[in-house]
Write a protein that holds these residues in place. Structure first.
Motif, PDB file in Angstrom:
ATOM      1  N   ALA A 162       0.828  -1.203   0.000  1.00 15.74           N
ATOM      2  CA  ALA A 162       0.000   0.000   0.000  1.00 15.74           C
ATOM      3  C   ALA A 162       0.861   1.251   0.000  1.00 15.74           C
ATOM      4  O   ALA A 162       0.561   2.241  -0.683  1.00 15.74           O
ATOM      5  CB  ALA A 162      -0.933  -0.008   1.213  1.00 15.74           C
ATOM      6  N   CYS A 163       1.973   1.203   0.739  1.00 14.73           N
ATOM      7  CA  CYS A 163       2.898   2.347   0.770  1.00 14.73           C
ATOM      8  C   CYS A 163       3.522   2.559  -0.606  1.00 14.73           C
ATOM      9  O   CYS A 163       3.637   3.689  -1.086  1.00 14.73           O
ATOM     10  CB  CYS A 163       3.978   2.118   1.824  1.00 14.73           C
ATOM     11  SG  CYS A 163       5.178   3.474   1.965  1.00 14.73           S
ATOM     12  N   PHE A 164       3.929   1.458  -1.245  1.00 18.44           N
ATOM     13  CA  PHE A 164       4.504   1.540  -2.588  1.00 18.44           C
ATOM     14  C   PHE A 164       3.480   2.137  -3.551  1.00 18.44           C
ATOM     15  O   PHE A 164       3.810   2.994  -4.392  1.00 18.44           O
ATOM     16  CB  PHE A 164       4.934   0.149  -3.072  1.00 18.44           C
ATOM     17  CG  PHE A 164       6.330  -0.219  -2.705  1.00 18.44           C
ATOM     18  CD1 PHE A 164       6.756  -0.154  -1.391  1.00 18.44           C
ATOM     19  CD2 PHE A 164       7.225  -0.630  -3.670  1.00 18.44           C
ATOM     20  CE1 PHE A 164       8.047  -0.506  -1.044  1.00 18.44           C
ATOM     21  CE2 PHE A 164       8.515  -0.973  -3.346  1.00 18.44           C
ATOM     22  CZ  PHE A 164       8.936  -0.910  -2.018  1.00 18.44           C
ATOM     23  N   SER A 165       2.227   1.677  -3.429  1.00 16.44           N
ATOM     24  CA  SER A 165       1.188   2.133  -4.351  1.00 16.44           C
ATOM     25  C   SER A 165       0.921   3.622  -4.188  1.00 16.44           C
ATOM     26  O   SER A 165       0.721   4.354  -5.161  1.00 16.44           O
ATOM     27  CB  SER A 165      -0.094   1.334  -4.121  1.00 16.44           C
ATOM     28  OG  SER A 165      -1.120   1.770  -4.988  1.00 16.44           O
ATOM     29  N   SER A 166       0.923   4.076  -2.938  1.00 18.63           N
ATOM     30  CA  SER A 166       0.689   5.503  -2.689  1.00 18.63           C
ATOM     31  C   SER A 166       1.819   6.369  -3.192  1.00 18.63           C
ATOM     32  O   SER A 166       1.652   7.583  -3.380  1.00 18.63           O
ATOM     33  CB  SER A 166       0.488   5.737  -1.193  1.00 18.63           C
ATOM     34  OG  SER A 166       1.678   5.412  -0.477  1.00 18.63           O
ATOM     35  N   PRO A 182      10.763   3.418  -2.290  1.00 19.29           N
ATOM     36  CA  PRO A 182      10.479   4.806  -1.928  1.00 19.29           C
ATOM     37  C   PRO A 182      10.901   5.093  -0.496  1.00 19.29           C
ATOM     38  O   PRO A 182      10.797   4.230   0.384  1.00 19.29           O
ATOM     39  CB  PRO A 182       8.962   4.920  -2.109  1.00 19.29           C
ATOM     40  CG  PRO A 182       8.615   3.821  -3.071  1.00 19.29           C
ATOM     41  CD  PRO A 182       9.575   2.720  -2.775  1.00 19.29           C
ATOM     42  N   THR A 183      11.362   6.294  -0.238  1.00 21.74           N
ATOM     43  CA  THR A 183      11.891   6.638   1.092  1.00 21.74           C
ATOM     44  C   THR A 183      10.862   6.454   2.201  1.00 21.74           C
ATOM     45  O   THR A 183      11.186   5.880   3.260  1.00 21.74           O
ATOM     46  CB  THR A 183      12.409   8.083   1.084  1.00 21.74           C
ATOM     47  OG1 THR A 183      13.424   8.213   0.081  1.00 21.74           O
ATOM     48  CG2 THR A 183      12.985   8.466   2.439  1.00 21.74           C
ATOM     49  N   PRO A 184       9.609   6.851   2.019  1.00 14.02           N
ATOM     50  CA  PRO A 184       8.648   6.664   3.128  1.00 14.02           C
ATOM     51  C   PRO A 184       8.397   5.186   3.453  1.00 14.02           C
ATOM     52  O   PRO A 184       7.913   4.867   4.551  1.00 14.02           O
ATOM     53  CB  PRO A 184       7.370   7.340   2.598  1.00 14.02           C
ATOM     54  CG  PRO A 184       7.833   8.279   1.539  1.00 14.02           C
ATOM     55  CD  PRO A 184       9.015   7.624   0.903  1.00 14.02           C
ATOM     56  N   CYS A 185       8.672   4.284   2.500  1.00 19.09           N
ATOM     57  CA  CYS A 185       8.382   2.855   2.724  1.00 19.09           C
ATOM     58  C   CYS A 185       9.589   2.083   3.257  1.00 19.09           C
ATOM     59  O   CYS A 185       9.483   0.898   3.564  1.00 19.09           O
ATOM     60  CB  CYS A 185       7.914   2.218   1.421  1.00 19.09           C
ATOM     61  SG  CYS A 185       6.513   3.055   0.652  1.00 19.09           S
TER      62      CYS A 185
END
Length: 624
Positions: A161-165, A195-198
């Motif tokens: 879900a994090c990747f998708s966002s 991605p950095t947030p993930c």
């Protein structure tokens, strides 16, 4: 020596040329009929069979990777056999049956098709085993229980879900251990760049089960690295590799923690230790190695249809080739059989005729004719030798029997009294007779292969001393000096046993029948005593040479003429034809020596110079 045959006259070459000519005609006439109709079908069939074989091996390797033994593999084997129409059999490396799709007692193929070992698998059979050779489905203690598996799956859902966002579309799949991981459309694990947030590292954190398995793995790897020496093991550890779906573990250097750089050689040794530790850790969790045998089975065999025109063409060509084959075969066979008929006719004649055949060719048949003629000549010589031997045996037995009979008759008629001197004379004649009979019996047993040997470890020096002791009185009576010598195998010399001293601790040993060896050496010594004049010397020696024990009996006697050397070991042969049977022996002693030495796996040879003495050499296997 075999006679060379010209290449063009060799029977094999002639037959080969004939066969090649016929094959060329048949191939040229039928190849164009068969190629187009069969090549594609054959290639497809071969590809299908190869694919099936690889699939069978892959599925059985997967079974072995996920089971501790083969106890339940029978159902899998039968299912694979039903699907492929192949016979499938699994055995232990010693051919002990494990499972077989055939119910009847059918012999296995001569060779196994492959080995089923998940810890040493074929890299072409199972993708993902390219580096380590370990089936990726063999996870052992790394297999996650249901709770951890569900926990990791939820973490993977959160990460996806994090990747998708963040604009990266991924999917979720599982390692054989049950751990979930992300994969993008290109097959990249974790979607390539994270991605950095993930990048929270939560999904890639080892679970309790993985931590426990890693601790055990590091213990095994540490033992291996410990043997590398020094502080080398402290630089490395094994961890879960979450970027490789097929390899659950790899080594990591501890440069960041220790500040020590590792060399390429250290990295290589560390990885080898981790791989070895993985096999050691997984061994209790996988089935033992097995041999896979594949057969044709009871499935239908594919066939190819032909048109009526093609069938007529094939039939016509086959008839033409058959007629040509028959004509050429009759012509060649007639030429080849003619000399064989002559050989057959000669072989069917009565043995006493000793028929010979003419040699008309220079090929193998001609060589066979030459060999047949040589065999006929040898048979003639053997027949002459047999007659001579029968005459010699009759003479050997007749002489003492005539003496015994004559003295018994005059004693019976009262012409002489049976005084001790007469009885001693009769006893001597009986001993001569018994000696000839014993010698003939030993030779007959050796010829028939029934000569019994009671082998035991025998010291060479003790054997020589016993032989010399038994013949010392006879040697002294003849005025001959008798010596023994055993050479030190370490090259430090030897000893002269004439004074009764013992040999060195390095004396050669042999595995032999001591009674028969004393008989063989005794025959040589007694023969030397008879042919050595007074004040002569006889030396009986032994030494070790390579893997043999060598005995030599050397004398300073009359020697043997060069033309007589080939006949020395023949039965009833004497160098001095004028010597009597009583003083010259029966003529069987040297023949018995050769038979006894041959029975022990050795050889006996003689070298001699007329007037300078003789040397008889016995070579026997070393007991080492």
């Amino acid at each position: 020596m075999a006679r060379a045959i010209p290449l063009r006259k060799r029977l094999l070459v002639r037959l080969l040329i004939t066969s090649v000519l016929i094959a060329i005609c048949s191939v040229a006439a039928t190849a164009w009929l068969a190629v187009e109709t069969t090549t594609r079908a054959i290639q497809e069939e071969q590809g299908q069979v190869l694919t099936e074989d690889m699939d069978i091996l892959r599925q059985l390797s997967g079974y072995a990777a996920t089971h501790r033994d083969w106890s339940g593999v029978g159902k899998t084997v039968r299912a694979l056999s039903d699907r492929t129409g192949r016979r499938i059999a699994l055995t232990a490396p010693d051919r002990t049956p494990i499972a077989d799709s055939e119910t009847r007692d059918t012999a296995l193929p001569p060779r196994a098709a492959a080995a089923v070992d998940p810890l040493h698998t074929d890299t072409f059979t199972e993708p993902g085993a390219q580096r380590t050779g370990i089936d990726p489905r063999a996870v052992g203690p790394f297999r996650l229980p249901r709770a951890e598996r569900e926990h990791v799956r939820l973490l993977a859902e959160k990460r996806r879900a994090c990747f998708s966002s963040n604009g990266v579309e991924t999917g979720i799949t599982q390692m054989p251990s049950g751990r979930s991981f992300l994969i993008d459309e290109d097959g990249t694990v974790d979607g390539g760049q994270v991605p950095t947030p993930c990048a929270d590292g939560v999904l890639n954190t080892p679970t309790a089960t993985e931590e426990k398995a890693l601790a055990e793995l590091n213990t095994y790897a540490g033992d291996c690295l410990e043997r590398a020496g020094g502080k080398f093991p402290s630089l490395f550890a094994a961890t879960v590799d979450f970027t490789d779906r097929s390899m659950p573990t790899r080594y990591l250097g501890r440069k960041a923690e220790t500040g020590i750089d590792t060399t390429r050689d250290q990295d290589k040794k560390a990885q080898e230790c981790v791989d070895r530790a993985r096999r050691q850790q997984l061994e209790p969790y996988v089935a033992p190695a097995a041999e896979l045998f594949l057969g044709r089975g009871d499935g239908a065999v594919p066939h190819f249809d032909m048109s009526a025109a093609n069938k007529a063409k094939v039939t016509g060509v086959a008839g033409l080739v058959l007629a040509l084959t028959v004509a050429v075969t009759v012509l060649v066979a007639t030429r080849l059989v003619r000399p064989l008929r002559a050989l057959t006719h000669a072989a069917q004649q009565p043995p006493e005729q000793h028929v010979r055949v003419p040699v008309t060719t220079q090929d193998e048949t001609g060589i066979l004719a030459v060999a047949f003629n040589d065999l006929t000549e040898r048979r003639e010589r053997m027949e002459a030798q047999r007659k001579a031997m029968v005459a010699d045996i009759a003479h050997e037995l007749r002489t003492p029997l005539t003496n015994i009979r004559g003295w018994l008759e005059v004693t019976r008629d009262g012409v002489v009294d049976p005084d001790p001197e007469l009885l001693a004379s009769l006893h001597d004649e009986a001993i001569v007779l018994q000696r000839v009979i014993d010698d003939l019996q030993d030779l007959a047993a050796a010829d028939a292969g029934t000569l019994r040997l009671h082998r035991e470890p025998v010291r060479a020096d003790e054997l020589l001393e016993q032989v010399v002791a038994a013949h010392r009185v006879a040697a002294e009576a003849a005025g001959v000096r008798l010596h023994t010598a055993v050479h030190d195998p370490n090259g430090s010399g030897g000893f002269d046993g004439s004074d009764g001293s013992d040999g060195s601790d390095g004396t050669p040993w042999l595995d032999a029948d001591p009674v028969r060896m004393r008989q063989a050496l005794g025959n040589l010594v007694s023969n030397a005593i008879r042919h050595t004049p007074a004040d002569g010397t006889i030396t009986v020696s032994s030494r070790r040479h390579d893997d043999e024990v060598v005995f030599e009996v050397a004398d300073t006697g009359s020697g043997i003429a060069p033309e007589d050397l080939p006949s020395v070991f023949e039965r009833f042969w004497r160098a001095e034809k004028s010597r009597s049977r009583r003083t010259g022996g029966s003529g069987l002693g040297l023949s018995i020596v050769r038979q006894l030495v041959t029975a022990h796996g050795g050889t006996v040879t003689v070298s001699s110079e007329l007037g300078a003495g003789s040397v008889f050499t016995l070579r026997l296997p070393d007991a080492r």
